[in-house]
Design a protein around this motif. Structure first.
Motif, short mmCIF file in Angstrom:
data_model
loop_
_atom_site.label_atom_id
_atom_site.label_comp_id
_atom_site.label_asym_id
_atom_site.label_seq_id
_atom_site.Cartn_x
_atom_site.Cartn_y
_atom_site.Cartn_z
N UNK A 209 0.84 -1.20 0.00
CA UNK A 209 0.00 0.00 0.00
C UNK A 209 0.88 1.25 0.00
N UNK A 210 0.79 2.03 -1.08
CA UNK A 210 1.62 3.22 -1.20
C UNK A 210 0.79 4.48 -1.49
N UNK A 211 -0.53 4.35 -1.31
CA UNK A 211 -1.44 5.49 -1.46
C UNK A 211 -2.33 5.56 -0.23
N UNK A 212 -2.81 6.75 0.14
CA UNK A 212 -3.71 6.86 1.30
C UNK A 212 -4.96 6.02 1.18
N UNK A 213 -5.39 5.71 -0.06
CA UNK A 213 -6.61 4.92 -0.27
C UNK A 213 -6.38 3.42 -0.14
N UNK A 214 -5.13 2.99 0.02
CA UNK A 214 -4.81 1.57 0.05
C UNK A 214 -4.53 1.11 1.48
N UNK A 215 -4.93 -0.13 1.78
CA UNK A 215 -4.71 -0.67 3.13
C UNK A 215 -4.53 -2.19 3.04
N UNK A 216 -3.39 -2.65 3.48
CA UNK A 216 -3.16 -4.10 3.59
C UNK A 216 -3.41 -4.60 5.01
N UNK A 217 -3.13 -3.76 5.99
CA UNK A 217 -3.16 -4.20 7.38
C UNK A 217 -4.43 -3.73 8.09
N UNK A 229 8.61 2.12 10.71
CA UNK A 229 8.38 2.60 9.34
C UNK A 229 9.71 2.98 8.71
N UNK A 230 9.74 3.01 7.37
CA UNK A 230 10.98 3.42 6.72
C UNK A 230 11.29 4.89 7.03
N UNK A 231 10.28 5.74 6.93
CA UNK A 231 10.44 7.15 7.30
C UNK A 231 9.09 7.66 7.77
N UNK A 232 9.06 8.34 8.90
CA UNK A 232 7.80 8.78 9.48
C UNK A 232 7.04 9.71 8.54
N UNK A 233 7.73 10.70 7.98
CA UNK A 233 7.06 11.67 7.11
C UNK A 233 6.40 10.99 5.91
N UNK A 234 7.12 10.05 5.29
CA UNK A 234 6.58 9.34 4.13
C UNK A 234 5.38 8.49 4.51
N UNK A 235 5.45 7.81 5.65
CA UNK A 235 4.35 6.96 6.09
C UNK A 235 3.10 7.78 6.37
N UNK A 236 3.27 8.95 6.98
CA UNK A 236 2.12 9.79 7.32
C UNK A 236 1.46 10.38 6.08
N UNK A 237 2.22 10.47 5.00
CA UNK A 237 1.67 11.04 3.77
C UNK A 237 1.09 9.98 2.84
N UNK A 240 -1.79 4.17 3.69
CA UNK A 240 -3.20 4.18 4.03
C UNK A 240 -3.49 3.58 5.39
N UNK A 241 -2.79 2.50 5.74
CA UNK A 241 -3.07 1.85 7.03
C UNK A 241 -2.58 2.69 8.20
N UNK A 242 -1.43 3.36 8.04
CA UNK A 242 -0.94 4.22 9.11
C UNK A 242 -1.84 5.44 9.28
N UNK A 243 -2.23 6.04 8.17
CA UNK A 243 -3.12 7.21 8.22
C UNK A 243 -4.44 6.84 8.89
#
Length: 303
Positions: A209-217, A229-237, A240-243
Motif C-alpha cells: 500500500x503506497x497510497x492513502x486509499x490503500x490498506x493491507x493491514x 516505518x521506513x520514514x515517518x514523514x513518508x508513512x504519514x503522507x 493508508x493503514x498508518x493514516x
C-alpha cells in the motif's frame, strides 16, 4: 554513460548484498547524510518521481516510476545515478523490487525472532518473489505459505520458488496458517486479514500500500504492536493503514519508530512487530551505488 538491464542488476547485486547496502543507507539517513526531497506524485499515483542526494559522496539518484495496477508488470521504472562525473542508467523495475525486498530483509533481521522458520506471503505479483528471497536471506525459513487471490498464480509462484530454494517447502493456501513472519505485497484497498487471525507473537511486513486509499493491514493489528516505518514523514503522507490507524486514534504519531535510528537502538519488541514501508529514495541510491561499485570492480563492459 553505463546502461544496465534487469539481468545486469540481478547479476551484479544479489539479495544479500542488496540487504547490506540498504541497511547502510538507512544508517546514513539516520546520520543526516541524505538530502531527501518529497516524492513527486502525478495522476493520483500513476507517475512517481523520487530522488536522493548523498552529501558525503556527492552522489545522487533519480527514479521515475510509472504505475498501472491493471498491467503486468504493474511498475515500470528507470533509475539514473550520478557521481564524480559518471552516470549510470539502470532498469528501475528490477531495482524497485530488489530494494523493496532488501528493506524487508533489514527490518525482518531487526524485528523477527532469530529462529523464525515459518513465513506466510500474501500476494503473488512482481514484488512477491523478492519478499521471500529477502526473508530467506536473514532467517532459517523452512516452510513458506503462499496466499493469493488466484490459486493458479499461487501454485505457479510456489513452483518457481521451489526450483530456486529446493530446501524450503512452499505451499499454496487460502489461509495464513501459523506464521512466525508475514509479508504482504498486494495492491488491496481493504485489509487482507484481521489481527485475530495472527499468532500473538509474529512479525508482519507490509510493502504493497503506497497510497492513502490503500490498506493491507487491519487497524487492530497496531494495538499493542511495535511499529517501525521506513520514514515517518513518508508513512504519514502515503501509507493508508498508518493514516487510518492514526485518524481513528488506534495509533499515535509518536508510536512510529523510524528504521534508521532503530538499527542503532533496537526497540523493545512486543509480541507483535510491524514494519510498514512505502519506499524512499535512499533505498534506490543504495542499489544504484552498489551497481556502480560492482561495475568498477568487475570492469563489466558497457552495453
Amino acid at each position: 554513460m553505463q546502461v544496465l538491464s534487469a539481468d545486469d542488476v540481478r547479476r551484479l547485486v544479489p539479495m544479500r548484498a542488496a540487504i547490506d547496502a540498504v541497511r547502510d543507507a538507512f544508517r546514513e539517513l539516520a546520520a543526516g547524510n541524505f538530502v531527501l526531497p518529497p516524492r513527486q506524485i502525478f495522476g493520483d499515483g500513476a507517475v512517481l518521481v523520487m530522488s536522493a542526494y548523498h552529501t558525503p559522496t556527492g552522489t545522487a539518484v533519480v527514479k521515475k516510476i510509472g504505475i498501472d495496477l491493471d498491467t503486468v508488470p504493474a511498475i515500470r521504472a528507470t533509475v539514473i545515478w550520478t557521481g564524480g562525473g559518471d552516470q549510470l542508467v539502470a532498469d528501475g523495475t528490477s531495482i524497485t523490487t530488489l530494494r523493496t525486498g532488501a528493506v524487508v530483509g533489514v527490518a525482518t533481521d531487526l524485528l523477527a525472532p532469530a529462529d523464525a522458520s515459518r513465513l506466510t506471503l500474501v500476494g503473488t505479483g512482481a514484488q512477491a518473489p523478492d519478499q521471500v528471497r529477502a526473508v530467506l536471506a536473514v532467517r532459517p525459513i523452512a516452510d513458506v505459505t503462499i496466499v493469493g487471490r488466484s490459486a493458479d498464480r499461487a501454485t505457479a509462484l510456489a513452483r518457481q520458488l521451489s526450483a530456486e530454494f529446493p530446501e524450503v517447502r512452499f505451499t499454496p493456501s487460502s489461509t495464513l496458517g501459523d506464521p512466525h513472519i508475514v509479508c504482504c505485497a498486494t495492491s488491496t484497498t481493504t485489509p487482507l486479514f484481521d489481527a485475530d487471525e495472527l499468532p500473538s507473537q509474529v512479525h508482519v511486513n507490509a510493502i504493497g500500500a503506497f497510497r492513502p486509499s490503500m490498506r493491507e493491514l487491519p487497524r487492530n493489528l497496531f494495538i499493542g504492536s511495535t511499529v517501525v516505518v521506513d520514514q515517518r514523514e513518508a508513512a504519514l503522507e502515503e501509507s493508508g493503514e498508518v493514516i487510518d490507524a492514526i485518524d481513528s486514534g488506534t495509533l499515535r504519531v509518536e508510536d512510529l519508530i523510524e528504521l534508521g535510528p532503530a538499527l542503532s537502538e533496537p526497540p523493545v519488541r512486543t509480541g507483535r512487530t510491524v514494519f510498514k514501508s512505502v519506499g524512499i529514495g535512499p533505498q534506490d541510491w543504495a542499489i544504484a551505488a552498489a551497481l556502480a561499485r560492482a561495475q568498477v570492480q568487475r570492469s563489466t563492459p558497457l552495453r
